[in-house]
Design a protein around this motif. Structure first.
Motif, short mmCIF file in Angstrom:
data_model
loop_
_atom_site.label_atom_id
_atom_site.label_comp_id
_atom_site.label_asym_id
_atom_site.label_seq_id
_atom_site.Cartn_x
_atom_site.Cartn_y
_atom_site.Cartn_z
N GLY A 197 43.73 -38.68 21.17
CA GLY A 197 43.17 -37.34 21.58
C GLY A 197 42.97 -36.43 20.63
O GLY A 197 43.18 -36.61 19.30
N GLY A 198 41.68 -35.67 20.72
CA GLY A 198 41.36 -34.62 19.74
C GLY A 198 42.22 -33.66 19.23
O GLY A 198 43.38 -33.41 19.99
N THR A 261 47.95 -33.49 23.28
CA THR A 261 47.27 -33.99 22.01
C THR A 261 48.40 -33.82 20.97
O THR A 261 48.99 -32.39 20.85
CB THR A 261 46.20 -33.28 21.45
N ASP A 262 48.77 -34.95 20.06
CA ASP A 262 49.85 -34.75 19.27
C ASP A 262 49.44 -35.08 18.04
O ASP A 262 50.38 -35.26 17.00
CB ASP A 262 50.93 -35.67 19.62
N GLY A 263 48.13 -35.40 17.56
CA GLY A 263 47.72 -35.34 16.22
C GLY A 263 47.69 -37.00 15.87
O GLY A 263 47.48 -37.37 14.85
N THR A 264 48.06 -37.75 17.03
CA THR A 264 48.02 -39.46 16.48
C THR A 264 46.72 -39.74 15.92
O THR A 264 46.52 -40.69 15.12
CB THR A 264 48.53 -40.28 17.77
N LEU A 265 45.76 -39.24 16.86
CA LEU A 265 44.31 -39.71 16.38
C LEU A 265 43.88 -39.38 15.01
O LEU A 265 43.56 -40.23 14.25
CB LEU A 265 43.13 -39.28 17.70
N SER A 266 44.12 -38.26 14.55
CA SER A 266 43.70 -37.80 13.25
C SER A 266 44.57 -38.42 12.16
O SER A 266 44.08 -38.86 11.18
CB SER A 266 43.65 -36.31 13.20
N ARG A 267 45.95 -38.82 12.71
CA ARG A 267 46.66 -39.42 11.35
C ARG A 267 46.07 -40.89 11.50
O ARG A 267 46.18 -41.41 10.20
CB ARG A 267 48.11 -39.57 12.13
N LEU A 268 45.64 -41.46 12.45
CA LEU A 268 45.15 -42.96 12.20
C LEU A 268 44.06 -42.81 11.39
O LEU A 268 43.67 -43.70 10.56
CB LEU A 268 44.81 -43.57 13.63
N LEU A 269 43.06 -41.75 11.65
CA LEU A 269 41.70 -41.71 10.81
C LEU A 269 41.99 -41.00 9.55
O LEU A 269 41.01 -41.32 8.80
CB LEU A 269 41.01 -40.72 11.69
N GLY A 270 43.19 -40.36 9.25
CA GLY A 270 43.44 -39.83 7.95
C GLY A 270 42.46 -38.58 7.69
O GLY A 270 42.10 -38.36 6.60
N ARG A 271 42.14 -38.07 8.84
CA ARG A 271 41.09 -36.93 8.70
C ARG A 271 41.15 -36.02 10.02
O ARG A 271 41.79 -36.83 11.22
CB ARG A 271 39.78 -37.21 8.57
N PRO A 272 40.72 -34.98 10.01
CA PRO A 272 40.77 -34.10 11.60
C PRO A 272 39.65 -34.90 12.31
O PRO A 272 38.79 -35.64 12.04
CB PRO A 272 40.18 -32.65 11.04
#
Length: 284
Positions: A197-198, A261-272
Motif C-alpha cells: 500500500g501507499g 499500510t506498513d511501508g512494505t511497498l516503499s521498501r520493495l521499491l527502495g523509495r517512497p
C-alpha cells in the motif's frame, strides 16, 4: 530468463513491462500475454514477445506458460469469473513446473470483508494447493481509480461518497508495477505474501483537497449515507448490480478495509510511494 506477463495489454501489465525493461531485462525475454495480440503491436515493436493468453482458453495459457522461468498472473478484470480463469493459469504453471509464480491479489485477501476479496482468497488457496513456488502481491487500491471522480469534481466542485471517514492507502499503478518487476527479477521472494500500500492512508477530505490542487478549483467532500449514495447512483443511470458494488466498496472503506499500510511497498521499491496529488495529476 523468460518472464511471462499475463494481461499485458491492460494498464498494470504494460507498466510492469515498462518496469522490467527499465530494470535491464532484455525485451526479447519478456512474453506479453494478451487475449487480443493485435492490441500488443506496440510491445512487439519494442522487441517483446507477444503470445496469446486467453484465460477462457486453456490451450493458449499452457503454450504461453511453457518454458517460462517466472509468470506474473495479473488478476482477471472479469469480476465473478476470476476463480475459474485463474485456476487455468495455476494448472498450467503446475503442469510445466514454473519456478516462480507471482500473483496480484488484494489487501488482506484471506481475512478481509472487502467485496473483491473472496475471488482473490480462492486464487491464493489454489496456488497454495498446487504447491507452486509463489509470491503473493496483495495490492491496495490504485490512486488512478479516483481519476474519474476528480475529473467530475472539476465540473461540480464535489466528491460524494458513502465512505465516511474511512482511509485508503493507495499508490499509483506504476508503484505496484515496479514492485512486481522487483519480485520477478530478484531472488529471495518465494513464499512471501506482501501487503502493499501507499505510505499515506488518506481520507476523502484529503482526496477533495488533492482534487482542489489538481483541478485548480475548490472541491469539497460530501459524505452520504449508503441509501443516499444508492439513490444518487440510480439517478445517474447505474444498474442495480453496479450500485450494490460501489456502495458495498464504500462501506468496506468506511470500515477500514483499505486503511492499513506498513511501508512494505516503499521498501520493495527502495523509495517512497507516489503521493496522492502526484498520482492524480499524472492520471489526469
Amino acid at each position: 530468463m523468460t518472464i511471462l506477463v499475463t494481461g499485458a495489454t491492460g494498464h498494470l501489465g504494460r507498466l510492469v513491462i515498462d518496469s522490467l525493461i527499465a530494470r535491464g531485462v532484455d525485451p526479447s525475454t519478456i512474453r506479453a500475454g494478451a487475449r487480443d495480440a493485435a492490441k500488443a503491436s506496440d510491445l512487439e515493436a519494442r522487441g517483446v514477445q507477444v503470445v496469446r493468453v486467453d484465460y477462457n482458453n486453456p490451450e493458449t495459457v499452457a503454450a504461453a506458460v511453457d518454458g517460462a522461468d517466472a509468470v506474473l498472473l495479473i488478476s482477471s478484470s472479469e469480476v465473478g469469473k476470476r476463480i475459474a480463469q485463474h485456476q487455468v493459469v495455476v494448472d498450467a504453471a503446475r503442469a510445466v513446473g514454473v519456478p516462480k509464480l507471482v500473483y496480484t491479489s488484494a489487501t488482506k485477501a484471506t481475512t478481509s470483508d472487502l467485496v473483491l476479496a473472496p475471488e482473490h482468497k480462492a486464487t491464493e488457496e489454489a496456488i497454495a494447493a498446487a504447491g507452486i513456488p509463489a509470491v503473493i502481491l496483495r495490492n491496495n487500491w490504485y490512486t488512478e481509480n479516483y481519476a474519474a471522480d476528480v475529473a467530475r469534481a472539476k465540473e461540480t466542485g464535489v466528491i460524494a461518497a458513502s465512505a465516511g471517514d474511512g482511509r485508503v492507502a493507495s499508490a499509483s499503478r506504476g508503484d505496484f508495477a515496479e514492485a512486481a518487476a522487483v519480485v520477478l527479477t530478484q531472488d529471495g521472494h518465494i513464499g512471501q505474501v506482501y501487503e502493499l500500500g501507499g505510505d499515506v492512508a488518506w481520507n476523502f477530505d484529503d482526496l477533495a483537497a488533492a482534487a482542489s490542487e489538481v483541478t485548480g478549483r475548490e472541491v469539497r467532500y460530501t459524505p452520504l449515507t449508503t441509501e443516499e449514495h444508492a439513490t444518487a447512483l440510480e439517478a445517474a443511470g447505474l444498474d442495480a448490480g453496479t450500485i450494490g458494488f460501489v456502495t458495498t466498496l464504500d462501506a468496506n472503506i468506511r470500515d477500514g478495509a483499505l486503511a492499513e499500510t506498513d511501508g512494505t511497498l516503499s521498501r520493495l521499491l527502495g523509495r517512497p510511494t507516489t503521493p496522492l496529488i502526484e498520482g492524480l495529476r499524472a492520471a489526469l
